[in-house]
Design an enzyme around this catalytic site. Structure first.
Site, PDB file in Angstrom:
ATOM      1  N   SER A  55      19.897  50.336 -11.887  1.00 18.48           N
ATOM      2  CA  SER A  55      20.148  51.184 -10.714  1.00 18.48           C
ATOM      3  C   SER A  55      18.820  51.705 -10.197  1.00 18.48           C
ATOM      4  O   SER A  55      17.827  51.714 -10.936  1.00 18.48           O
ATOM      5  CB  SER A  55      21.019  52.366 -11.136  1.00 18.48           C
ATOM      6  OG  SER A  55      21.087  53.351 -10.128  1.00 18.48           O
TER       7      SER A  55
ATOM      8  N   LYS B  90      20.398  53.676 -17.504  1.00 22.36           N
ATOM      9  CA  LYS B  90      19.925  52.665 -16.547  1.00 22.36           C
ATOM     10  C   LYS B  90      18.438  52.343 -16.752  1.00 22.36           C
ATOM     11  O   LYS B  90      18.006  51.216 -16.518  1.00 22.36           O
ATOM     12  CB  LYS B  90      20.227  53.121 -15.112  1.00 22.36           C
ATOM     13  CG  LYS B  90      21.724  53.196 -14.801  1.00 22.36           C
ATOM     14  CD  LYS B  90      22.388  51.822 -14.934  1.00 22.36           C
ATOM     15  CE  LYS B  90      23.890  51.864 -14.865  1.00 22.36           C
ATOM     16  NZ  LYS B  90      24.518  50.537 -14.923  1.00 22.36           N
TER      17      LYS B  90
ATOM     18  N   ASP C 282      37.190  45.746 -22.964  1.00 20.19           N
ATOM     19  CA  ASP C 282      36.489  47.032 -23.013  1.00 20.19           C
ATOM     20  C   ASP C 282      35.074  46.689 -23.478  1.00 20.19           C
ATOM     21  O   ASP C 282      34.861  46.317 -24.639  1.00 20.19           O
ATOM     22  CB  ASP C 282      37.177  47.969 -24.005  1.00 20.19           C
ATOM     23  CG  ASP C 282      36.402  49.278 -24.182  1.00 20.19           C
ATOM     24  OD1 ASP C 282      35.290  49.404 -23.630  1.00 20.19           O
ATOM     25  OD2 ASP C 282      36.911  50.164 -24.883  1.00 20.19           O
TER      26      ASP C 282
ATOM     27  N   TYR D  32      23.483  59.166 -17.342  1.00 22.04           N
ATOM     28  CA  TYR D  32      23.567  57.893 -16.612  1.00 22.04           C
ATOM     29  C   TYR D  32      22.175  57.298 -16.384  1.00 22.04           C
ATOM     30  O   TYR D  32      21.937  56.112 -16.636  1.00 22.04           O
ATOM     31  CB  TYR D  32      24.270  58.144 -15.268  1.00 22.04           C
ATOM     32  CG  TYR D  32      24.369  56.933 -14.374  1.00 22.04           C
ATOM     33  CD1 TYR D  32      25.317  55.949 -14.620  1.00 22.04           C
ATOM     34  CD2 TYR D  32      23.524  56.781 -13.276  1.00 22.04           C
ATOM     35  CE1 TYR D  32      25.415  54.835 -13.785  1.00 22.04           C
ATOM     36  CE2 TYR D  32      23.625  55.690 -12.442  1.00 22.04           C
ATOM     37  CZ  TYR D  32      24.568  54.709 -12.697  1.00 22.04           C
ATOM     38  OH  TYR D  32      24.658  53.616 -11.884  1.00 22.04           O
TER      39      TYR D  32
HETATM   40  N1  LIG Z   1      27.836  52.457  -6.712  1.00 24.87           N
HETATM   41  C1  LIG Z   1      26.533  52.667  -6.742  1.00 24.87           C
HETATM   42  O1  LIG Z   1      25.972  53.353  -5.860  1.00 24.87           O
HETATM   43  C2  LIG Z   1      25.693  52.063  -7.831  1.00 24.87           C
HETATM   44  C3  LIG Z   1      26.219  51.399  -8.909  1.00 24.87           C
HETATM   45  N2  LIG Z   1      25.382  50.855  -9.869  1.00 24.87           N
HETATM   46  C4  LIG Z   1      25.903  50.146 -11.031  1.00 24.87           C
HETATM   47  O2  LIG Z   1      26.695  49.044 -10.624  1.00 24.87           O
HETATM   48  C5  LIG Z   1      27.744  48.811 -11.573  1.00 24.87           C
HETATM   49  C6  LIG Z   1      29.081  48.796 -10.849  1.00 24.87           C
HETATM   50  O3  LIG Z   1      29.261  50.053 -10.215  1.00 24.87           O
HETATM   51  P1  LIG Z   1      30.434  50.359  -9.184  1.00 24.87           P
HETATM   52  O4  LIG Z   1      31.031  49.120  -8.675  1.00 24.87           O
HETATM   53  O5  LIG Z   1      29.901  51.357  -8.246  1.00 24.87           O
HETATM   54  O6  LIG Z   1      31.455  51.108 -10.187  1.00 24.87           O
HETATM   55  P2  LIG Z   1      33.026  51.353 -10.069  1.00 24.87           P
HETATM   56  O7  LIG Z   1      33.300  52.562 -10.914  1.00 24.87           O
HETATM   57  O8  LIG Z   1      33.484  51.364  -8.676  1.00 24.87           O
HETATM   58  O9  LIG Z   1      33.623  50.074 -10.822  1.00 24.87           O
HETATM   59  C7  LIG Z   1      33.361  49.873 -12.184  1.00 24.87           C
HETATM   60  C8  LIG Z   1      34.367  48.918 -12.802  1.00 24.87           C
HETATM   61  O10 LIG Z   1      34.049  48.832 -14.197  1.00 24.87           O
HETATM   62  C9  LIG Z   1      35.254  48.927 -14.946  1.00 24.87           C
HETATM   63  N3  LIG Z   1      34.973  49.498 -16.265  1.00 24.87           N
HETATM   64  C10 LIG Z   1      34.672  50.784 -16.571  1.00 24.87           C
HETATM   65  N4  LIG Z   1      34.540  50.920 -17.892  1.00 24.87           N
HETATM   66  C11 LIG Z   1      34.746  49.702 -18.440  1.00 24.87           C
HETATM   67  C12 LIG Z   1      34.755  49.212 -19.762  1.00 24.87           C
HETATM   68  N5  LIG Z   1      34.544  50.019 -20.814  1.00 24.87           N
HETATM   69  N6  LIG Z   1      34.983  47.902 -19.960  1.00 24.87           N
HETATM   70  C13 LIG Z   1      35.236  47.084 -18.913  1.00 24.87           C
HETATM   71  N7  LIG Z   1      35.252  47.493 -17.633  1.00 24.87           N
HETATM   72  C14 LIG Z   1      35.016  48.788 -17.402  1.00 24.87           C
HETATM   73  C15 LIG Z   1      36.166  49.828 -14.115  1.00 24.87           C
HETATM   74  O11 LIG Z   1      37.529  49.624 -14.470  1.00 24.87           O
HETATM   75  C16 LIG Z   1      35.827  49.400 -12.697  1.00 24.87           C
HETATM   76  O12 LIG Z   1      36.630  48.328 -12.280  1.00 24.87           O
HETATM   77  C17 LIG Z   1      27.623  49.941 -12.614  1.00 24.87           C
HETATM   78  O13 LIG Z   1      26.919  49.485 -13.746  1.00 24.87           O
HETATM   79  C18 LIG Z   1      26.824  50.993 -11.888  1.00 24.87           C
HETATM   80  O14 LIG Z   1      26.112  51.808 -12.777  1.00 24.87           O
HETATM   81  C19 LIG Z   1      24.038  50.958  -9.772  1.00 24.87           C
HETATM   82  C20 LIG Z   1      23.475  51.605  -8.726  1.00 24.87           C
HETATM   83  C21 LIG Z   1      24.245  52.217  -7.677  1.00 24.87           C
HETATM   84  C1  LIG Z   2      23.382  57.321  -7.721  1.00 22.96           C
HETATM   85  C2  LIG Z   2      23.103  56.001  -8.261  1.00 22.96           C
HETATM   86  O1  LIG Z   2      22.041  55.478  -8.089  1.00 22.96           O
HETATM   87  C3  LIG Z   2      24.040  55.287  -9.011  1.00 22.96           C
HETATM   88  C4  LIG Z   2      25.438  55.685  -9.053  1.00 22.96           C
HETATM   89  O2  LIG Z   2      23.662  54.332  -9.630  1.00 22.96           O
END
Ligand SMILES: NC(=O)C1=CN([C@@H]2O[C@H](COP(=O)(O)OP(=O)(O)OC[C@H]3O[C@@H](n4cnc5c(N)ncnc54)[C@H](O)[C@@H]3O)[C@@H](O)[C@H]2O)C=CC1
Ligand SMILES: CC(=O)C(C)=O
Length: 262
Positions: free
Chosen positions: A145, A162, A65, A158
């Site tokens: 982001s 970021k 975590d 959020y």
């Molecule tokens: N999907 C998007 O469009 C964008 C995502 N991001 C950033 O990229 C990163 C990854 O995003 P996604 O893959 O889209 O998210 P996602 O929600 O699909 O995956 C996130 C992962 O992090 C894990 N997680 C959540 N809380 C946790 C904790 N306390 N400790 C350990 N693991 C934890 C979850 O179990 C999950 O496997 C994030 O930091 C997000 O803010 C940035 C810009 C755009």
């Molecule tokens: C909308 C966006 O930029 C995220 C989820 O990082």
């Protein structure tokens, strides 16, 4: 000094989405990968898939975590004990709920900051502790982001985290350069992951529309005319994790298909 024959990367939030794609890409690049996630089931699935594709002991799953400082220290120690070294940490885990500016609560604010910002701080501290013990520098890579470049409606909490992560990245880059450690961030645009689908669904619901409509609100200004795949982001992280980026620190690499121009 460490004793792994291959380089070692510790990736948080690696059980799905962007973190999973980064794990796959860095394994392709020849890294051992610690697949760290709050969800041990998905982390185990990802590690299993990497081991079957790239060979036994390419990857291990680790439950963490990232909002728990001591837990992050222990998880990174576990990876170093297993692989014998550490070269790269990717502080990727994050939460992205919609938080209407007038109504979000203290608990919502605290939770998102503890994971997104706290998780980045603790990942940095754990990595530095290990790099120092191992007697070499390393690379720290943080997930910001496009929402950390410009304000996105509905994402007050959020977006704040970021923007903060870019600030932390610049500060840490200056503090840690004397130790041979570089610190950079990556700023994805709209990436097809469970997080983004959740945001789009909620945006659509609030407007009485569907997920597809919600997605369009975030994606209509993409210059390249398509959403990002997780692998688009992973390719840029591969650059930040490799030696081609050795003369780069304190930077935020924008991978958004041309949504945000600075
Ligand atoms: N999907 C998007 O469009 C964008 C995502 N991001 C950033 O990229 C990163 C990854 O995003 P996604 O893959 O889209 O998210 P996602 O929600 O699909 O995956 C996130 C992962 O992090 C894990 N997680 C959540 N809380 C946790 C904790 N306390 N400790 C350990 N693991 C934890 C979850 O179990 C999950 O496997 C994030 O930091 C997000 O803010 C940035 C810009 C755009
Ligand atoms: C909308 C966006 O930029 C995220 C989820 O990082």
């Amino acid at each position: 000094m460490g004793n792994a024959t291959k380089k070692v990367a510790f990736i948080t939030g690696a059980g799905q989405g962007i973190g999973e794609a980064i794990s796959y890409r860095l394994a392709t690049d020849g890294f051992h990968v610690a697949v760290a996630d709050f969800n041990l089931e998905t982390a185990t699935e990802v590690a299993k898939a990497l081991n079957s594709k790239f060979g036994d002991n390419t990857a291990i799953p680790i439950k963490v975590d990232v909002s728990d400082r001591e837990g992050v220290m222990q998880a990174v120690d576990e990876a170093v004990a297993h692989f014998g070294d550490l070269h790269v940490i990717v502080n990727n885990a994050g939460l992205g709920p919609q938080t209407p500016i007038e109504t979000f609560t203290y608990d919502e604010y605290r939770k998102v900051y503890d994971v997104n910002v706290g998780g980045t701080y603790w990942g940095i501290q754990a990595a530095v502790k290990s790099f120092k013990k191992l007697g070499h520098g390393g690379k720290i890579i943080n997930a910001s982001s496009q929402a950390g470049q410009v304000g996105n409606p509905g994402l007050a909490v959020y977006g704040g985290t970021k923007f903060a992560i870019r600030g932390i990245t610049q500060t840490a880059a200056k503090d840690l350069a004397p130790l041979g450690i570089t610190v950079n961030a990556f700023c994805p645009g709209i990436v097809k992951t469970p997080m983004m689908m959740g945001i789009a669904e909620q945006t659509g619901k609030e407007a009485g529309k569907d997920t597809e409509w919600g997605l369009k609100q975030f994606s209509q200004n993409i210059t390249l005319g398509r959403l990002s795949e997780p692998s688009d982001v992973a390719a840029c992280v591969s650059y930040l994790a490799g030696s081609d980026s050795d003369y780069m620190t304190g930077q935020a690499l924008i991978i958004d298909g041309g949504m945000v121009f600075n």
